[in-house]
Design a protein around this motif. Structure first.
Motif, PDB file in Angstrom:
ATOM      1  N   HIS A   1      -8.428  82.289 113.628  1.00  0.00           N
ATOM      2  CA  HIS A   1      -8.370  81.680 112.106  1.00  0.00           C
ATOM      3  C   HIS A   1      -8.882  82.947 111.280  1.00  0.00           C
ATOM      4  N   LEU A   2     -10.029  83.504 111.371  1.00  0.00           N
ATOM      5  CA  LEU A   2     -10.251  84.543 110.664  1.00  0.00           C
ATOM      6  C   LEU A   2      -9.305  85.727 110.621  1.00  0.00           C
ATOM      7  N   ALA A   3      -8.690  86.054 111.844  1.00  0.00           N
ATOM      8  CA  ALA A   3      -7.565  86.994 111.770  1.00  0.00           C
ATOM      9  C   ALA A   3      -6.418  86.615 110.901  1.00  0.00           C
ATOM     10  N   SER A   4      -6.223  85.492 110.954  1.00  0.00           N
ATOM     11  CA  SER A   4      -4.911  85.034 109.988  1.00  0.00           C
ATOM     12  C   SER A   4      -5.194  85.290 108.508  1.00  0.00           C
ATOM     13  N   LEU A   5      -6.601  84.785 108.304  1.00  0.00           N
ATOM     14  CA  LEU A   5      -6.917  84.808 106.822  1.00  0.00           C
ATOM     15  C   LEU A   5      -7.027  86.345 106.370  1.00  0.00           C
TER      16      LEU A   5
ATOM     17  N   ALA B   1     -13.842  78.973 108.877  1.00  0.00           N
ATOM     18  CA  ALA B   1     -13.386  80.307 108.645  1.00  0.00           C
ATOM     19  C   ALA B   1     -13.392  80.513 107.216  1.00  0.00           C
ATOM     20  N   PRO B   2     -12.573  79.734 106.445  1.00  0.00           N
ATOM     21  CA  PRO B   2     -12.361  80.053 105.065  1.00  0.00           C
ATOM     22  C   PRO B   2     -13.869  80.057 104.208  1.00  0.00           C
ATOM     23  N   TYR B   3     -14.784  79.220 104.647  1.00  0.00           N
ATOM     24  CA  TYR B   3     -16.342  79.139 104.016  1.00  0.00           C
ATOM     25  C   TYR B   3     -16.799  80.539 104.137  1.00  0.00           C
TER      26      TYR B   3
END
Length: 402
Positions: free
Chosen positions: A242-246, A218-220
């Motif tokens: 995970h994307l939603a958190s980021l 996701a961070p990538y």
């Protein structure tokens, strides 16, 4: 001399293995079902059952090499007994089911069969050869050995609700010891196996169980709050969350899948995690065409062979077939070619798999770039289990330039 536990545990083990090997059941689901079947088993009993089942699934071919008869439902007790007989310090109970076990004969057959490296590392011949061909001998032997160890349990903290140190403190109060992983910004690893799902912290959405390698994907994608992001193969939503958190719950994530039941599970998990910027969408005939040129970011967590996560899913070694590899490569190429149109010019795509085979990874991306000059590869990375100690993953970052 080590003495084995009582017979009731072995009935649970042999029943579980029968369902995995001969009924096509998945190891994780069968172990879970077995552990729930007897409430009188204590923590040590449950651990013995789970560890023994996974060891026997993982080392199936090696154990078979020591057997006098082929593995079948009728020889499943002999199979289990052979595993323990390979340990010279292990004393087998004098049960009728172990009557055929002869330590000396088992060790003799084992030493002979283990001269074949595919047997010694416990992989099917075809799989061993494919991986040798794609990865080279040195790389594949390292990965084959690394994926024969038990997978650690890693949590991803839900930063919408808490942070790593707070979560670590809360779990410590429950006598659950953890360590922070410096190379993985949201990861916390359990020091010992435990049923983490019973904790209030899980029920309240403070974390999800997600391998450290998976947490790199996701961070990538380089998402930012306010973006429109499409997760094209969302499944039950591990990377969606995970994307939603980021993105700090800002913007929009469209999570898509061909299976409605997976999207229902995603919604349930999103609610527990207090994720509010996710919309689920079932993929149908014209879904992708309607979404062309609408996304700032696109995640394609493509279906794959799973050849990077065999330590977590060892039964896949015996379920996977060569024909599936051929079909999944075609599916990957189709998905990447069709779904890439969803992202806007200037937008970014991450194509990722949980495989370490180049034919599913960099070769797929290379072929896509060659056939689609409107896109360029910015970077890519393969995470190998032998190097990280976690699951194997590939990810590539692609930009749409025209």
């Amino acid at each position: 001399m080590k003495i084995l536990p009582y017979k009731n545990l072995f009935i649970g083990i042999t029943d579980t293995l029968n369902n995995i090997f001969f009924e096509g059941k998945y190891a994780d689901k069968e172990v879970e079902r077995t552990l729930k079947s007897n409430k009188l088993w204590g923590a040590r009993d449950r651990a013995f059952i789970a560890e023994t089942v996974y060891d026997l699934v993982r080392w199936k071919r090696l154990v078979e090499g020591g057997m006098a008869r082929p593995l079948s439902p009728e020889t499943i007790w002999e199979f289990v007994g052979t595993w323990f007989a390979l340990d010279p310090d292990q004393k087998l109970p004098s049960w009728e089911e172990f009557a055929r076990i002869n330590h000396k004969e088992i060790l003799k057959r084992h030493h002979e069969s283990a001269k074949n490296i595919a047997v010694a590392e416990s992989y099917p011949d075809w799989m061993f050869e494919v991986c040798l061909d794609e990865l080279g001998k040195n790389r594949w032997i390292e990965e084959a050995q690394a994926m024969n160890s038990a997978a650690p349990t890693v949590l991803r903290v839900n930063t919408l609700k808490t942070d790593r140190k707070t979560l670590q403190k809360l779990l410590k109060e429950r006598s659950i010891k953890t360590k922070l992983l410096s190379l993985y910004q949201d990861a916390v690893e359990l020091e010992e196996k435990t049923n983490i799902f019973r904790t209030d912290e899980f029920q309240n959405g403070f974390f999800e169980v997600q391998d450290a390698g998976s947490q790199m994907i996701a961070p990538y994608l380089r998402v930012e709050p306010g973006m429109r992001v499409v997760d094209a193969c969302a499944g039950a939503g591990g990377k969606t969350l995970h994307l939603a958190s980021l993105m700090k719950n800002k913007g929009q994530i469209i999570a898509m899948d061909i299976h409605e039941w997976k999207l229902k599970e995603l919604k349930r998990r999103a609610s527990r995690n207090d994720v509010q910027n996710v919309q689920t969408r079932l993929i149908e005939a014209k879904t992708i065409k309607k979404m062309a040129n609408t996304a700032d970011r696109l995640l394609i967590d493509a279906p794959c062979s799973g050849m990077g996560v065999l330590r977590r899913n060892p039964d896949a070694k015996w379920k996977l077939q060569p024909a599936f590899l051929d079909e999944i490569r075609k599916t990957q190429a189709m998905i990447l070619n069709d779904y890439a149109k969803v992202v806007k010019v200037g937008g970014l795509i991450v194509y990722a798999t949980c495989s370490i085979l180049p034919s599913e990874n960099e070769k797929q991306v290379q072929k896509f770039i060659e056939n689609n000059p409107n896109y360029k590869l910015i970077s890519d990375k393969t995470y190998y289990p032998s190097e990280t100690g976690y699951d194997g993953f590939y990810m590539s970052l692609i930009e749409r330039i025209a």
